[in-house]
Design a protein around this motif. Sequence first.
Motif, PDB file in Angstrom:
ATOM      1  N   UNK A 140       0.848  -1.201   0.000  1.00 49.41           N
ATOM      2  CA  UNK A 140       0.000   0.000   0.000  1.00 49.41           C
ATOM      3  C   UNK A 140       0.876   1.241   0.000  1.00 49.41           C
ATOM      4  N   UNK A 141       1.992   1.149  -0.716  1.00 47.86           N
ATOM      5  CA  UNK A 141       2.949   2.262  -0.716  1.00 47.86           C
ATOM      6  C   UNK A 141       2.557   3.372  -1.672  1.00 47.86           C
ATOM      7  N   UNK A 142       1.480   3.195  -2.419  1.00 50.05           N
ATOM      8  CA  UNK A 142       0.971   4.256  -3.278  1.00 50.05           C
ATOM      9  C   UNK A 142       1.608   4.262  -4.650  1.00 50.05           C
ATOM     10  N   UNK A 143       0.850   4.743  -5.626  1.00 53.27           N
ATOM     11  CA  UNK A 143       1.390   4.808  -6.980  1.00 53.27           C
ATOM     12  C   UNK A 143       2.239   6.058  -7.178  1.00 53.27           C
ATOM     13  N   UNK A 144       2.199   6.976  -6.199  1.00 49.82           N
ATOM     14  CA  UNK A 144       3.052   8.162  -6.250  1.00 49.82           C
ATOM     15  C   UNK A 144       4.171   8.006  -5.222  1.00 49.82           C
ATOM     16  N   UNK A 145       4.892   6.897  -5.323  1.00 46.15           N
ATOM     17  CA  UNK A 145       5.832   6.565  -4.259  1.00 46.15           C
ATOM     18  C   UNK A 145       7.197   7.217  -4.429  1.00 46.15           C
ATOM     19  N   UNK A 146       7.654   7.398  -5.669  1.00 49.17           N
ATOM     20  CA  UNK A 146       8.987   7.945  -5.902  1.00 49.17           C
ATOM     21  C   UNK A 146       8.916   9.013  -6.979  1.00 49.17           C
ATOM     22  N   UNK A 147       9.218  10.286  -6.656  1.00 46.73           N
ATOM     23  CA  UNK A 147       9.149  11.330  -7.683  1.00 46.73           C
ATOM     24  C   UNK A 147      10.180  11.096  -8.784  1.00 46.73           C
ATOM     25  N   UNK A 148       9.771  11.395 -10.021  1.00 41.32           N
ATOM     26  CA  UNK A 148      10.664  11.248 -11.168  1.00 41.32           C
ATOM     27  C   UNK A 148      11.315  12.587 -11.467  1.00 41.32           C
ATOM     28  N   UNK A 149      12.629  12.624 -11.439  1.00 42.65           N
ATOM     29  CA  UNK A 149      13.389  13.823 -11.794  1.00 42.65           C
ATOM     30  C   UNK A 149      14.258  13.468 -12.991  1.00 42.65           C
ATOM     31  N   UNK A 150      14.048  14.121 -14.137  1.00 43.98           N
ATOM     32  CA  UNK A 150      14.831  13.790 -15.332  1.00 43.98           C
ATOM     33  C   UNK A 150      16.323  14.010 -15.119  1.00 43.98           C
ATOM     34  N   UNK A 151      17.106  13.262 -15.859  1.00 44.69           N
ATOM     35  CA  UNK A 151      18.566  13.389 -15.820  1.00 44.69           C
ATOM     36  C   UNK A 151      18.974  14.327 -16.954  1.00 44.69           C
ATOM     37  N   UNK A 152      19.064  15.609 -16.659  1.00 44.99           N
ATOM     38  CA  UNK A 152      19.329  16.598 -17.695  1.00 44.99           C
ATOM     39  C   UNK A 152      20.810  16.669 -18.027  1.00 44.99           C
ATOM     40  N   UNK A 153      21.151  16.794 -19.306  1.00 46.34           N
ATOM     41  CA  UNK A 153      22.550  17.073 -19.665  1.00 46.34           C
ATOM     42  C   UNK A 153      23.010  18.370 -19.009  1.00 46.34           C
ATOM     43  N   UNK A 154      24.223  18.381 -18.520  1.00 47.99           N
ATOM     44  CA  UNK A 154      24.770  19.575 -17.883  1.00 47.99           C
ATOM     45  C   UNK A 154      24.420  19.727 -16.423  1.00 47.99           C
ATOM     46  N   UNK A 155      23.698  18.729 -15.860  1.00 45.48           N
ATOM     47  CA  UNK A 155      23.233  18.855 -14.475  1.00 45.48           C
ATOM     48  C   UNK A 155      24.394  18.977 -13.495  1.00 45.48           C
ATOM     49  N   UNK A 156      25.472  18.255 -13.750  1.00 40.31           N
ATOM     50  CA  UNK A 156      26.610  18.284 -12.808  1.00 40.31           C
ATOM     51  C   UNK A 156      27.228  19.673 -12.747  1.00 40.31           C
ATOM     52  N   UNK A 157      27.449  20.285 -13.896  1.00 35.68           N
ATOM     53  CA  UNK A 157      27.986  21.636 -13.938  1.00 35.68           C
ATOM     54  C   UNK A 157      27.018  22.628 -13.298  1.00 35.68           C
ATOM     55  N   UNK A 158      25.734  22.440 -13.575  1.00 36.90           N
ATOM     56  CA  UNK A 158      24.690  23.320 -13.048  1.00 36.90           C
ATOM     57  C   UNK A 158      24.686  23.314 -11.522  1.00 36.90           C
ATOM     58  N   UNK A 159      24.698  22.128 -10.925  1.00 40.13           N
ATOM     59  CA  UNK A 159      24.648  22.043  -9.457  1.00 40.13           C
ATOM     60  C   UNK A 159      25.966  22.478  -8.826  1.00 40.13           C
ATOM     61  N   UNK A 160      27.082  22.227  -9.509  1.00 40.88           N
ATOM     62  CA  UNK A 160      28.373  22.670  -8.983  1.00 40.88           C
ATOM     63  C   UNK A 160      28.445  24.186  -8.885  1.00 40.88           C
ATOM     64  N   UNK A 161      27.702  24.868  -9.756  1.00 39.08           N
ATOM     65  CA  UNK A 161      27.692  26.335  -9.750  1.00 39.08           C
ATOM     66  C   UNK A 161      26.638  26.900  -8.796  1.00 39.08           C
ATOM     67  N   UNK A 162      25.969  26.029  -8.039  1.00 39.71           N
ATOM     68  CA  UNK A 162      25.007  26.491  -7.057  1.00 39.71           C
ATOM     69  C   UNK A 162      23.561  26.299  -7.426  1.00 39.71           C
TER      70      UNK A 162
END
Length: 518
Positions: A140-162
Amino acid sequence: MTRPYRIGIIGAGFAGLSSAKVLREFGFDVTVFDSSPDVGGVWSRTRRYPGLTTQNGKDSYALSDFPMPRDYPEWPTGEQVQQYLESYVEERNLKPLLRLSTRVTRAELDESVPQWTLQLKDIASGKDLPPCTVDHLVVANGIFSTPFVPDYPGAEQFTAAGGRICSVSDVADLDQVAGKHALVVGYGKSACDAAAVFSGVAASTSVVARELLWKIPRKLGGVVNYKYLLLTRLGEGLFRYLRPRGFERFLHGPGRPLRNAMLASVQALITRQLRLRETGLVPEGPLERIARSTVSLATESFYESVADGRIAVHRDRTIQRLAVRSGQTVAELSDGTILPADVVVCGTGWRQSLPFLDDEVQRRITDEAGNFALYRQVLPHDVPALTFCGYNSSFFSPLSAEIAAWWIAAHLTGNLDLPAVEERRAQVAERLAWMERRTEGRHARGTNIVPFSVHNIDELLSDIGIGVSRRERFAEWLRPLNPSAYARVGARLLARHRASGPTVSPGAAHPRTQKVDG
């Protein structure tokens, strides 16, 4: 047949709590596990986002024997829904059954018994806990159990810059977006809810929508509550079911011109009311496309904020990559647009995640496309001692989950006369193929039954052999379902069970197996 004694339930939202209450009434020894520190599932304080409200009014979004408080607004907030469930736990004395802040990391099936061994972890300390064995497992963990966050190109650089990338449910308070350039991805209810509240505090608020959806105002024309359009048997009958019945045959046969005119008039009204032409937000295709299981209410103030420039919607676009330009974190869109983006908030859907089940079990409960192959959205075909509750997400999700719990109780006590397994397989395969066609693949792996909520309820109750009165069903053609009218079903099912023979003693020290007369 043989009946299990100890039941483990994974999830303490509407489905898990109603299952616990129902199954305890039927004499089972029940334990509920949830990794959150409080009950509520998606309504937990650890998951709800600012501005979250129900899509249903409080009168229809409730359990059958526990109405929402009278002093709640028509559309309760996420916090109020969680408080409602806390009160349900208190009133029904469910606290002794709960093991909160406890994650089931693995559920291992011994089919020879059958029995499940649950490996557990304490969330607060991170330490493993002693395993627990149960005779039956309810997921009964629900069908909305884990949010989906896309893996965007450039994400590592983006987060490293704040820059920050997160889901809507990760934004616990508005301080996280105050004074920042907020970019919301998606156009569902959670995305529009988030954008509306962000626009009051963020430096800028942009919405990137791959596809626009039709939204339903809470009050059509400012007068008629939307529930009279979508939450009645007549409203549901406007959309063609797998097998139309009764008056539905007329609506999709000789009466189809009338049905088409009704939907066209509602579409025109919504277009005017939300000023969709002026803002360039008229979705592609007719209003009938809301039957693709993407029905959602129009967020209060969202369209006003678009009209006055506080929210910028980039329709029919996607994020191609995240980047840093001249020290500013940005998002590059598919049309070449560059948007400043300090925080990228994804309202891009959810995954139905079952990380505690091994690959072999998951293979056996799904079809070749990965859809859940569950009879009535509850029962796997060939995995013993396992049922699912809440995998029939609907307009009336609390009531739908509660009725699924009654169905499980009837099944476990030998009070369901089910078709042979091969017939069940054929029915499920037919339904999944139909869902795939009518939703263009957007049916949450076979778990989202919208807009056919009432049909699912009718089918579950037909199996149980107990329903509401003919008078009540007739009234539901013109007004929404009233959960309290269904409380009698649960009471009659329990009375039938108690009159039928042996039960179990929930206080026994050791598990035992009992024979139940079918």
